[in-house]
Design an enzyme around this catalytic site. Structure first.
Site, PDB file in Angstrom:
ATOM      1  CD  GLU A 189     -54.706   0.760 -17.891  1.00 36.87           C
ATOM      2  OE1 GLU A 189     -55.331   1.174 -16.716  1.00 36.87           O
ATOM      3  OE2 GLU A 189     -55.030   1.884 -18.761  1.00 36.87           O
ATOM      4  CD  GLU A 225     -53.158   5.225 -19.805  1.00 36.01           C
ATOM      5  OE1 GLU A 225     -52.282   5.314 -19.536  1.00 36.01           O
ATOM      6  OE2 GLU A 225     -53.969   3.954 -20.100  1.00 36.01           O
TER       7      GLU A 225
HETATM    8  N1  CO8 Z   1     -61.784  -3.415 -25.310  1.00 35.38           N
HETATM    9  C1  CO8 Z   1     -62.329  -4.311 -25.754  1.00 35.38           C
HETATM   10  N2  CO8 Z   1     -63.603  -4.708 -25.806  1.00 35.38           N
HETATM   11  C2  CO8 Z   1     -64.329  -4.044 -24.568  1.00 35.38           C
HETATM   12  C3  CO8 Z   1     -63.654  -3.181 -23.814  1.00 35.38           C
HETATM   13  C4  CO8 Z   1     -62.261  -2.894 -24.135  1.00 35.38           C
HETATM   14  N3  CO8 Z   1     -61.620  -2.017 -23.216  1.00 35.38           N
HETATM   15  N4  CO8 Z   1     -64.597  -2.780 -22.652  1.00 35.38           N
HETATM   16  C5  CO8 Z   1     -65.642  -3.270 -23.320  1.00 35.38           C
HETATM   17  N5  CO8 Z   1     -65.587  -4.309 -24.380  1.00 35.38           N
HETATM   18  C6  CO8 Z   1     -66.687  -5.140 -25.060  1.00 35.38           C
HETATM   19  C7  CO8 Z   1     -66.800  -6.029 -24.403  1.00 35.38           C
HETATM   20  O1  CO8 Z   1     -66.112  -7.016 -24.399  1.00 35.38           O
HETATM   21  C8  CO8 Z   1     -68.262  -6.676 -24.663  1.00 35.38           C
HETATM   22  O2  CO8 Z   1     -68.132  -7.258 -25.960  1.00 35.38           O
HETATM   23  P1  CO8 Z   1     -69.367  -8.445 -26.359  1.00 35.38           P
HETATM   24  O3  CO8 Z   1     -70.486  -7.543 -26.522  1.00 35.38           O
HETATM   25  O4  CO8 Z   1     -68.853  -8.602 -27.716  1.00 35.38           O
HETATM   26  O5  CO8 Z   1     -69.197  -9.368 -25.121  1.00 35.38           O
HETATM   27  C9  CO8 Z   1     -69.016  -5.181 -25.003  1.00 35.38           C
HETATM   28  O6  CO8 Z   1     -67.788  -4.239 -25.078  1.00 35.38           O
HETATM   29  C10 CO8 Z   1     -69.821  -4.391 -23.748  1.00 35.38           C
HETATM   30  O7  CO8 Z   1     -69.224  -4.610 -22.619  1.00 35.38           O
HETATM   31  P2  CO8 Z   1     -69.536  -5.616 -21.481  1.00 35.38           P
HETATM   32  O8  CO8 Z   1     -70.661  -6.425 -21.876  1.00 35.38           O
HETATM   33  O9  CO8 Z   1     -68.403  -5.959 -20.439  1.00 35.38           O
HETATM   34  O10 CO8 Z   1     -70.273  -4.276 -20.696  1.00 35.38           O
HETATM   35  P3  CO8 Z   1     -70.663  -4.096 -18.967  1.00 35.38           P
HETATM   36  O11 CO8 Z   1     -71.798  -2.986 -18.965  1.00 35.38           O
HETATM   37  O12 CO8 Z   1     -71.152  -5.531 -18.421  1.00 35.38           O
HETATM   38  O13 CO8 Z   1     -69.456  -3.697 -18.504  1.00 35.38           O
HETATM   39  C11 CO8 Z   1     -67.281  -2.268 -18.336  1.00 35.38           C
HETATM   40  C12 CO8 Z   1     -68.743  -2.329 -18.763  1.00 35.38           C
HETATM   41  C13 CO8 Z   1     -67.469  -2.593 -16.896  1.00 35.38           C
HETATM   42  C14 CO8 Z   1     -66.870  -1.104 -18.819  1.00 35.38           C
HETATM   43  C15 CO8 Z   1     -66.681  -3.382 -18.690  1.00 35.38           C
HETATM   44  O14 CO8 Z   1     -66.883  -3.877 -20.215  1.00 35.38           O
HETATM   45  C16 CO8 Z   1     -65.150  -3.497 -18.674  1.00 35.38           C
HETATM   46  O15 CO8 Z   1     -64.668  -3.865 -17.652  1.00 35.38           O
HETATM   47  N6  CO8 Z   1     -64.420  -3.071 -19.790  1.00 35.38           N
HETATM   48  C17 CO8 Z   1     -62.902  -3.212 -19.565  1.00 35.38           C
HETATM   49  C18 CO8 Z   1     -62.330  -2.070 -19.049  1.00 35.38           C
HETATM   50  C19 CO8 Z   1     -61.025  -1.999 -18.962  1.00 35.38           C
HETATM   51  O16 CO8 Z   1     -60.411  -3.056 -18.425  1.00 35.38           O
HETATM   52  N7  CO8 Z   1     -60.161  -1.046 -19.560  1.00 35.38           N
HETATM   53  C20 CO8 Z   1     -58.715  -1.010 -19.562  1.00 35.38           C
HETATM   54  C21 CO8 Z   1     -58.400  -1.741 -20.766  1.00 35.38           C
HETATM   55  S1  CO8 Z   1     -56.543  -1.834 -20.950  1.00 35.38           S
HETATM   56  C22 CO8 Z   1     -56.122  -0.310 -21.513  1.00 35.38           C
HETATM   57  O17 CO8 Z   1     -56.711   0.669 -21.415  1.00 35.38           O
HETATM   58  C23 CO8 Z   1     -54.424  -0.010 -21.619  1.00 35.38           C
HETATM   59  C24 CO8 Z   1     -54.174   1.163 -22.571  1.00 35.38           C
HETATM   60  C25 CO8 Z   1     -52.668   1.522 -22.589  1.00 35.38           C
HETATM   61  C26 CO8 Z   1     -52.052   0.601 -23.383  1.00 35.38           C
HETATM   62  C27 CO8 Z   1     -50.846   0.974 -23.978  1.00 35.38           C
HETATM   63  C28 CO8 Z   1     -49.596   0.209 -23.745  1.00 35.38           C
HETATM   64  C29 CO8 Z   1     -49.394  -0.588 -24.910  1.00 35.38           C
END
Ligand code: CO8
Length: 260
Positions: free
Chosen positions: A134, A114
């Protein structure tokens, strides 16, 4: 300012780096507010002619809104605080008079895609992954994503991206016109800086008026948009930069534009 956003200047190019690599540069409200401050600082700096946005570390641009921040919110008002902040800041970035470039160095998911939708030019590393996941969280691409995406890529592609939440490669994103181009990861910042430096040498006045005309014209019927363009053109043609550009051509030298 905390260190969640790092500001640098290289010549006439300002660089904003989202710096929360432990959470893949996810955006919580304090970080979004820092992004706003950092962007405002570069916007008001006369030396800065182009603003680049990127992410810290080699894994992520911005992996979205911070899911922990979103999950901690209770009640409509508390959610709206997040939504209103991210909308305001992304809109500020989108309507800036200065050209912006996204250097997409890794995951750009949810709020990360976004954010890209609000930037002018988008260059991605071949390892980057984009998308709006999302829906997989029971959430909604509510940082302007629904409305910007349908205006920037074909509707059926936008719907598939939002309905499935699937990640796409940088190559797929380029193929549908969501980003400009894909480069080898190691060459990303060089490519971005090369593009930024080309733009930084152009007239800031023309760039500003181009940005405003493209934005305003896009919301108008064609006849009104053409009239608007004609009115804007007259502001450019007698500018110091227009005379400088034409004189430089005739004198076979490089033009030096000052934005007046
Ligand atoms: N938020 C918070 N923490 C996150 C996020 C995130 N979006 N993405 C990754 N992290 C954290 C993980 O929890 C992890 O933390 P920890 O080491 O403490 O466990 C650390 O970052 C590393 O991540 P991963 O271990 O998951 O790393 P991988 O290489 O295994 O995976 C990915 C990478 C595929 C990117 C995976 O981390 C993932 O799927 N992340 C989430 C992506 C996602 O769903 N994004 C959308 C979020 S919602 C959003 O953007 C809404 C915005 C608009 C809102 C407006 C209305 C109010």
């Amino acid at each position: 300012m905390s260190d969640s956003i790092v500001i640098e200047k290289k010549g006439n190019v300002g660089i904003l780096t989202v710096n929360r690599p432990k959470v893949l540069n996810a955006l919580d409200v304090p970080t979004i507010l820092e992004l706003e401050k950092g962007f405002s600082a570069l916007e008001s700096d006369q030396e800065v002619r182009v603003i680049v946005v990127t992410g810290a570390g080699d894994k992520a641009f911005v992996a979205g809104g911070d899911i922990a921040d979103l999950e901690s919110r209770q009640g409509l008002q508390h959610y709206q605080e997040f939504a209103e902040t991210i909308h305001r800041v992304f809109r500020k970035i989108e309507i800036s008079d200065k050209p912006t470039i996204g250097a997409i160095n890794g995951y750009a998911l949810g709020g990360g895609t976004e954010l890209i939708l609000a930037l002018d030019i988008r260059i991605a590393a071949d390892t980057a992954r984009l998308g709006l996941p999302e829906i997989s969280l029971g959430l909604f691409p509510g940082a302007g994503g629904t409305q910007r995406l349908i205006r920037q890529v074909p509707l059926c592609r936008a719907k598939e991206i939002m309905f499935t939440g699937a990640h796409m490669s940088a190559a797929e994103a380029a193929e549908i016109g969501l980003i400009n181009r894909v480069v080898p990861k190691a060459a990303l910042m060089d490519e971005v800086m090369k593009t930024a430096e080309v733009i930084a040498k152009k007239s800031p006045l023309v760039l500003k008026l181009l940005k405003r005309t493209l934005r305003d014209g896009g919301d108008m019927p064609l006849s009104a948009a053409l009239g608007h363009e004609q009115a804007v053109v007259s502001l450019v043609f007698d500018s110091a930069d227009a005379h400088e550009g034409c004189r430089a051509f005739l004198e076979k030298r490089d033009a030096v534009f000052v934005g007046k």
